[in-house]
Motif scaffolding. Structure first.
Motif, PDB file in Angstrom:
ATOM      1  N   GLY A 205      -4.346  12.527  -2.108  1.00 25.26           N
ATOM      2  CA  GLY A 205      -3.261  12.146  -3.005  1.00 25.26           C
ATOM      3  C   GLY A 205      -2.679  10.769  -2.781  1.00 25.26           C
ATOM      4  O   GLY A 205      -1.731  10.384  -3.475  1.00 25.26           O
ATOM      5  N   TRP A 206      -3.224   9.977  -1.827  1.00 26.30           N
ATOM      6  CA  TRP A 206      -2.698   8.635  -1.593  1.00 26.30           C
ATOM      7  C   TRP A 206      -3.096   7.719  -2.751  1.00 26.30           C
ATOM      8  O   TRP A 206      -4.254   7.654  -3.142  1.00 26.30           O
ATOM      9  N   THR A 207      -2.116   7.002  -3.282  1.00 28.24           N
ATOM     10  CA  THR A 207      -2.326   6.190  -4.481  1.00 28.24           C
ATOM     11  C   THR A 207      -2.976   4.857  -4.142  1.00 28.24           C
ATOM     12  O   THR A 207      -2.559   4.164  -3.215  1.00 28.24           O
ATOM     13  N   VAL A 208      -3.996   4.489  -4.924  1.00 23.40           N
ATOM     14  CA  VAL A 208      -4.657   3.195  -4.746  1.00 23.40           C
ATOM     15  C   VAL A 208      -4.489   2.295  -5.966  1.00 23.40           C
ATOM     16  O   VAL A 208      -4.795   1.102  -5.896  1.00 23.40           O
ATOM     17  N   GLY A 209      -4.023   2.845  -7.075  1.00 16.38           N
ATOM     18  CA  GLY A 209      -3.824   2.018  -8.267  1.00 16.38           C
ATOM     19  C   GLY A 209      -3.164   2.818  -9.372  1.00 16.38           C
ATOM     20  O   GLY A 209      -3.296   4.046  -9.422  1.00 16.38           O
ATOM     21  N   VAL A 210      -2.430   2.124 -10.245  1.00 15.26           N
ATOM     22  CA  VAL A 210      -1.775   2.778 -11.380  1.00 15.26           C
ATOM     23  C   VAL A 210      -1.841   1.844 -12.585  1.00 15.26           C
ATOM     24  O   VAL A 210      -2.106   0.652 -12.458  1.00 15.26           O
ATOM     25  N   THR A 211      -1.582   2.409 -13.735  1.00 17.55           N
ATOM     26  CA  THR A 211      -1.371   1.614 -14.937  1.00 17.55           C
ATOM     27  C   THR A 211      -0.295   2.294 -15.771  1.00 17.55           C
ATOM     28  O   THR A 211      -0.261   3.529 -15.885  1.00 17.55           O
TER      29      THR A 211
ATOM     30  N   ALA B   1      -7.668   7.295  19.152  1.00 17.65           N
ATOM     31  CA  ALA B   1      -8.542   8.014  18.222  1.00 17.65           C
ATOM     32  C   ALA B   1      -7.868   8.185  16.866  1.00 17.65           C
ATOM     33  O   ALA B   1      -8.503   8.007  15.815  1.00 17.65           O
ATOM     34  N   GLU B   2      -6.587   8.520  16.872  1.00 18.11           N
ATOM     35  CA  GLU B   2      -5.867   8.643  15.606  1.00 18.11           C
ATOM     36  C   GLU B   2      -5.792   7.291  14.903  1.00 18.11           C
ATOM     37  O   GLU B   2      -5.849   7.218  13.666  1.00 18.11           O
ATOM     38  N   GLY B   3      -5.678   6.217  15.681  1.00 19.20           N
ATOM     39  CA  GLY B   3      -5.687   4.881  15.095  1.00 19.20           C
ATOM     40  C   GLY B   3      -7.017   4.563  14.425  1.00 19.20           C
ATOM     41  O   GLY B   3      -7.063   3.936  13.366  1.00 19.20           O
ATOM     42  N   GLU B   4      -8.123   5.015  15.038  1.00 24.38           N
ATOM     43  CA  GLU B   4      -9.441   4.825  14.427  1.00 24.38           C
ATOM     44  C   GLU B   4      -9.549   5.597  13.117  1.00 24.38           C
ATOM     45  O   GLU B   4     -10.087   5.091  12.120  1.00 24.38           O
ATOM     46  N   LEU B   5      -9.026   6.818  13.103  1.00 26.29           N
ATOM     47  CA  LEU B   5      -9.019   7.592  11.853  1.00 26.29           C
ATOM     48  C   LEU B   5      -8.187   6.898  10.789  1.00 26.29           C
ATOM     49  O   LEU B   5      -8.553   6.880   9.605  1.00 26.29           O
TER      50      LEU B   5
ATOM     51  N   HIS C 177      -9.430   5.526   7.184  1.00 25.49           N
ATOM     52  CA  HIS C 177      -8.768   5.933   5.949  1.00 25.49           C
ATOM     53  C   HIS C 177      -8.425   4.726   5.100  1.00 25.49           C
ATOM     54  O   HIS C 177      -8.660   4.709   3.881  1.00 25.49           O
ATOM     55  N   HIS C 178      -7.893   3.677   5.721  1.00 27.64           N
ATOM     56  CA  HIS C 178      -7.556   2.466   4.963  1.00 27.64           C
ATOM     57  C   HIS C 178      -8.805   1.852   4.332  1.00 27.64           C
ATOM     58  O   HIS C 178      -8.765   1.357   3.196  1.00 27.64           O
ATOM     59  N   ALA C 179      -9.924   1.883   5.058  1.00 22.02           N
ATOM     60  CA  ALA C 179     -11.168   1.345   4.506  1.00 22.02           C
ATOM     61  C   ALA C 179     -11.630   2.160   3.300  1.00 22.02           C
ATOM     62  O   ALA C 179     -12.098   1.603   2.294  1.00 22.02           O
ATOM     63  N   SER C 180     -11.488   3.485   3.379  1.00 21.08           N
ATOM     64  CA  SER C 180     -11.887   4.318   2.236  1.00 21.08           C
ATOM     65  C   SER C 180     -10.980   4.076   1.035  1.00 21.08           C
ATOM     66  O   SER C 180     -11.430   4.108  -0.114  1.00 21.08           O
ATOM     67  N   LEU C 181      -9.684   3.819   1.298  1.00 23.31           N
ATOM     68  CA  LEU C 181      -8.771   3.500   0.198  1.00 23.31           C
ATOM     69  C   LEU C 181      -9.174   2.194  -0.482  1.00 23.31           C
ATOM     70  O   LEU C 181      -9.102   2.073  -1.716  1.00 23.31           O
ATOM     71  N   GLU C 182      -9.600   1.216   0.292  1.00 24.20           N
ATOM     72  CA  GLU C 182     -10.025  -0.057  -0.291  1.00 24.20           C
ATOM     73  C   GLU C 182     -11.270   0.126  -1.151  1.00 24.20           C
ATOM     74  O   GLU C 182     -11.390  -0.471  -2.231  1.00 24.20           O
TER      75      GLU C 182
END
Length: 429
Positions: free
Chosen positions: A255-261, A218-222, A226-231
């Motif tokens: 607060g997980w970073t998905v991009g910077v400049t 179940a934690e793996g599914e979460l 989460h990775h899909a939402s980050l994408e």
């Protein structure tokens, strides 16, 4: 017993009766304050002994069940709607429910406060659980029902099996339960527990291992979600970041970073618990500016600009094939496609700039002012995409946001699939 693991050497069917007698002896010794007659054989396992000590201090009566104060139907539904465990119920059901039902047991899922959110499995065992108050909405923490797998796992933060007389309250001695905590992979926050419980004679030594394995699935599914939402956030943030001069980051609500400049990307940024659009001081970066993104935040590093709000919102409900909301700010603009329900909600809020209570929105959408739980759940989902655009108490577009409502050429064409009373009234002009 105190330092041995829970395995077949202790819990095999061959000596389960002898084990139960030893547990009862240890239980009576603990209540009397005397050492067990045959230590260490009759001493409780460490996790159980520690729980018994906590429960004794809290004043739980081992001879009397405390009356349960179940959650109301509305509060139970609200907790279910906002719980992240709703998304992994299919995983838990597939992994545990059939086995629990076949073994005359039940599967229980609680929130982090020990409240029972879901309970499924053997009908006769559910009726037995009812007599203990072990029902949906019940509080199954140690402070209320004494040592038990759910409450003790919430304290110990690890999988726990509680067998027979290891339960502190005597009326629970005919039960065995195995529970594992469930954590949010984004920040490690405790979300609740999954538990399998049933009569002690139905116990099998592999139950705890099964519950633990399914909890990890179940934690793996979460984590996958989460990775899909980050994408998705990364795709939305990329064109915004490309237009920015200077330093900036795009992060999700945790607060997980998905991009910077203009800077080295950190893995994660420490955000406040309830961030809002505008100036914000961050320990690593000093003064920054937060702007909403669909499903996250844009952080502009440096002194805030004077115009830091989302600026302008265009709600387009003019088309037959779907509705969109477009948010414009200092960093540019982005659009988000709306579900039919979210289009209805935003239309009503745009039509009532002074704001609407949850009850008023329930009447607007369903013709039933009591359906506030559904309204709050939908708005919670919507604010994940429009966190800096929407305010609450009452629900409304945030102060300073300019809202443009684009309607179809004829009122009769407004949101044609909607049956909401407020939309129907607007169609009639």
């Amino acid at each position: 017993m105190s330092d041995r693991p829970i395995d077949s050497a202790i819990w095999s069917a061959r000596d389960i009766r002898a084990t139960t007698r030893r547990l009862a002896t240890a239980h009576e010794a603990a209540l009397s304050g005397e050492p067990p007659p045959d230590p260490p054989l009759d001493a409780p396992r460490a996790v159980i002994g520690e729980s018994w000590r906590r429960v004794l201090i809290s004043g739980v009566d081992p001879d009397r069940d405390q009356p349960q104060h179940l959650l109301s139907v509305a509060e139970l539904e609200h907790r279910r709607q906002k719980s992240q465990l709703t998304a992994v119920l299919p995983v838990l059901n597939e992994g545990l429910l059939a086995a629990a039902d076949a073994a005359q047991q039940i599967m229980v899922v609680t929130d982090a406060e020990g409240r029972v959110l879901w309970r499924e499995g053997s009908a006769p065992v559910r009726r037995m659980a009812d007599r203990l108050g072990f029902d949906k909405g019940a509080d199954w923490t140690e402070e209320v029902v004494g040592t038990n797998a759910i409450g003790t796992a919430l304290v110990a933060r690890r999988p726990v099996l509680v067998h027979s007389a290891e339960h502190f309250v005597r009326s629970h001695h005919q039960w065995t339960c195995a529970a594992a905590p469930l954590h949010d992979p984004r920040d490690g926050r405790l979300l609740g527990t999954v538990d399998v419980s049933g009569p002690a004679h139905t116990f099998h030594p592999t139950t705890l291992s099964l519950v633990s394995a399914v909890a990890r699935l179940a934690e793996g599914e979460l984590r996958t979600r989460h990775h899909a939402s980050l994408e998705r956030l990364r795709s939305s943030a990329a064109p915004v970041l490309a237009r920015i001069g200077g330093r900036a980051l795009a992060v999700d609500p945790s607060g997980w970073t998905v991009g910077v400049t203009g800077m080295t990307p950190p893995e994660r940024v420490a955000l406040p618990k309830a961030p809002a659009a505008g100036p914000l001081w961050l320990p690593r970066y000093g003064m920054c500016t937060l702007e909403p993104l669909p499903g996250g935040w844009l952080i502009r590093v440096g002194r805030p600009e004077r115009d830091v709000g989302p600026g302008r919102v265009v709600l387009d409900v003019s088309g037959r094939d779907g509705s969109t909301v477009t948010v414009s700010g200092p960093a540019g603009s982005w659009s988000h496609e709306l579900t039919p329900r979210h289009a209805e909600l935003l239309f009503v809020l745009a039509a009532h700039p002074q704001g609407r209570t949850a009850a008023e929105l329930a009447q607007d959408l369903f013709g039933d002012g009591s359906r506030t739980v559904t309204v709050r759940a939908e708005l919670s989902r919507l604010r994940r995409h429009l966190a800096g655009v929407l305010a609450h108490r009452p629900y409304r577009f945030a102060d300073g946001v300019e809202v443009e409502l684009r309607l179809p050429p004829r009122p009769a064409l407004l949101l044609p699939q909607s049956s909401a009373p407020a939309v129907a009234a607007a169609r009639r002009g």
